[in-house]
Design a protein around this motif. Structure first.
Motif, short mmCIF file in Angstrom:
data_model
loop_
_atom_site.label_atom_id
_atom_site.label_comp_id
_atom_site.label_asym_id
_atom_site.label_seq_id
_atom_site.Cartn_x
_atom_site.Cartn_y
_atom_site.Cartn_z
N MET A 1 -0.38 -1.49 8.01
CA MET A 1 -0.82 -1.80 6.65
C MET A 1 -0.80 -3.31 6.43
SD MET A 1 0.74 -0.52 2.99
CE MET A 1 0.23 1.16 3.29
N ASN A 2 -1.85 -3.83 5.81
CA ASN A 2 -1.94 -5.26 5.53
C ASN A 2 -0.89 -5.68 4.51
OD1 ASN A 2 -2.63 -7.87 4.86
ND2 ASN A 2 -4.83 -7.45 4.79
N TRP A 3 -0.08 -6.68 4.87
CA TRP A 3 0.99 -7.12 3.97
C TRP A 3 0.47 -7.69 2.67
CZ3 TRP A 3 5.76 -6.21 3.10
CH2 TRP A 3 6.57 -5.72 4.13
N PHE A 4 -0.81 -8.10 2.65
CA PHE A 4 -1.37 -8.69 1.44
C PHE A 4 -2.13 -7.67 0.60
CE2 PHE A 4 -0.12 -12.92 2.34
CZ PHE A 4 -0.12 -13.04 3.72
N ASP A 5 -2.03 -6.42 1.02
CA ASP A 5 -2.64 -5.35 0.25
C ASP A 5 -1.97 -5.26 -1.11
OD1 ASP A 5 -3.11 -2.57 -0.76
OD2 ASP A 5 -4.23 -2.42 1.10
N HIS A 9 2.06 -5.12 -2.66
CA HIS A 9 2.55 -6.05 -3.68
C HIS A 9 3.16 -5.30 -4.85
CE1 HIS A 9 -0.17 -9.61 -2.27
NE2 HIS A 9 0.90 -9.45 -1.53
N ARG A 10 2.45 -4.27 -5.34
CA ARG A 10 2.97 -3.49 -6.46
C ARG A 10 4.26 -2.79 -6.08
NH1 ARG A 10 -2.55 -2.07 -7.18
NH2 ARG A 10 -2.18 -0.07 -6.12
N ALA A 11 4.30 -2.25 -4.86
CA ALA A 11 5.51 -1.56 -4.42
C ALA A 11 6.68 -2.52 -4.34
CB ALA A 11 5.26 -0.91 -3.06
N ILE A 122 6.78 5.20 -4.07
CA ILE A 122 6.70 3.85 -4.62
C ILE A 122 5.40 3.15 -4.24
CG2 ILE A 122 7.83 2.65 -2.69
CD1 ILE A 122 9.37 1.04 -4.83
N LEU A 123 4.79 3.58 -3.13
CA LEU A 123 3.53 2.98 -2.72
C LEU A 123 2.36 3.45 -3.58
CD1 LEU A 123 3.93 3.14 1.17
CD2 LEU A 123 4.15 1.13 -0.31
#
Length: 281
Positions: A1-5, A9-11, A122-123
């Motif tokens: 999963m892209n860390w900048f997704d 960020h919301r999670a 949480i995701l």
């Protein structure tokens, strides 16, 4: 999963917010010895979740509103003749959960998926979830600013608080209501089963690290934030459940603090024995 997704960020933001919130409120939970009540509350709100699902409204709103009714019932029952707080909590837990089961069984073809409420995701939190958690966090902080000293006094010395003329019944309700709204805020991230981890673990860990009351709140908040963010990172890195990862890290932090505390205690006793021996000789 892209860390900048943006999902990540919301999670991360949600994990940090509920971690700090759970840590701060958890200090009061541990001080008042309410872990059982906190666990019971996550189950006793089940009827509110079922009713909300049947009506097609927000599950957490339904759980929160019903939870406040449970809080009122616990306060009222615990002040009855011959009753104590633990017994009242047990009655509210069994009665509330049983009502939820009856409501589910009475609905033919009831298929509303309540898994997210049970284990959390949480995701999957939305911007609205983040806003709701932020509002709860701000409200809790304001209440603690206004009534923090009174709540702590009632937690550590309820007899003294009563002797000073403080409205202990009102303070009990405020404290239990704070726990309730925090549970509702934490449940989307960790679920009803694991929410108690963030409401007990960080505060219990902070208690092992410091005896100073003023340090417990920031320590517990920092531990909650650290475990929350690290849990999301572990989840995205190894593709495992985020809520369970957070709860496991909370348990690991407590275990390490416990071992460190035990080691310090043994070292202190050994030093005292050596000093006594040297003085005696």
């Amino acid at each position: 999963m892209n860390w900048f997704d943006s999902t990540v960020h919301r999670a991360m933001i949600e994990a940090a917010t509920v971690g700090a919130l759970g840590g701060v409120v958890g200090v009061l939970v541990v001080a008042r010895r309410l872990p059982f009540f906190t666990m019971a509350l996550t189950h006793a709100t089940f009827p509110g979740i079922v009713i909300a699902a049947l009506l097609g409204v927000d599950l957490y709103l339904g759980g929160g509103l019903f939870g406040l009714l449970v809080v009122l019932a616990v306060v009222a029952l615990s002040r009855g003749r011959g009753q104590d707080f633990t017994a009242a909590t047990g009655i509210a837990l069994s009665g509330g959960f049983a009502l939820g089961v009856v409501l589910v069984s009475a609905q033919d073809g009831f298929s509303k998926d309540l898994t997210a409420y049970t284990v959390g995701d949480i995701l999957a939190v939305s911007t609205g979830d983040l806003a709701a958690t932020g509002v709860v966090a701000v409200g809790v902080v304001l209440v603690l600013i206004l009534l923090g000293k009174e709540l702590l006094l009632a937690a550590f010395d309820p007899t003294g608080a009563s002797a000073l003329g403080l409205p202990t019944a009102v303070l009990d309700f405020v404290l239990l209501a704070l726990i309730e709204v925090t549970v509702v805020a934490v449940v989307p991230a960790l679920g009803a089963v694991l929410a108690v981890a963030l409401l007990v673990g960080p505060a219990a860990t902070a208690r092992l690290l410091s005896d100073r009351l003023a340090m417990l709140f920031p320590l517990a908040a920092a531990i909650g934030v650290g475990c929350g963010v690290a849990g999301v990172w572990v989840s995205t890195l190894w593709n495992v459940a985020a809520g369970a990862s957070i709860a496991l890290l909370v348990g690991l932090a407590f275990g390490l603090a416990f071992l460190g505390s035990a080691a310090r205690t043994r070292a202190g006793r050994a030093a005292a024995r050596r000093l006594a021996t040297a003085t005696g000789s």
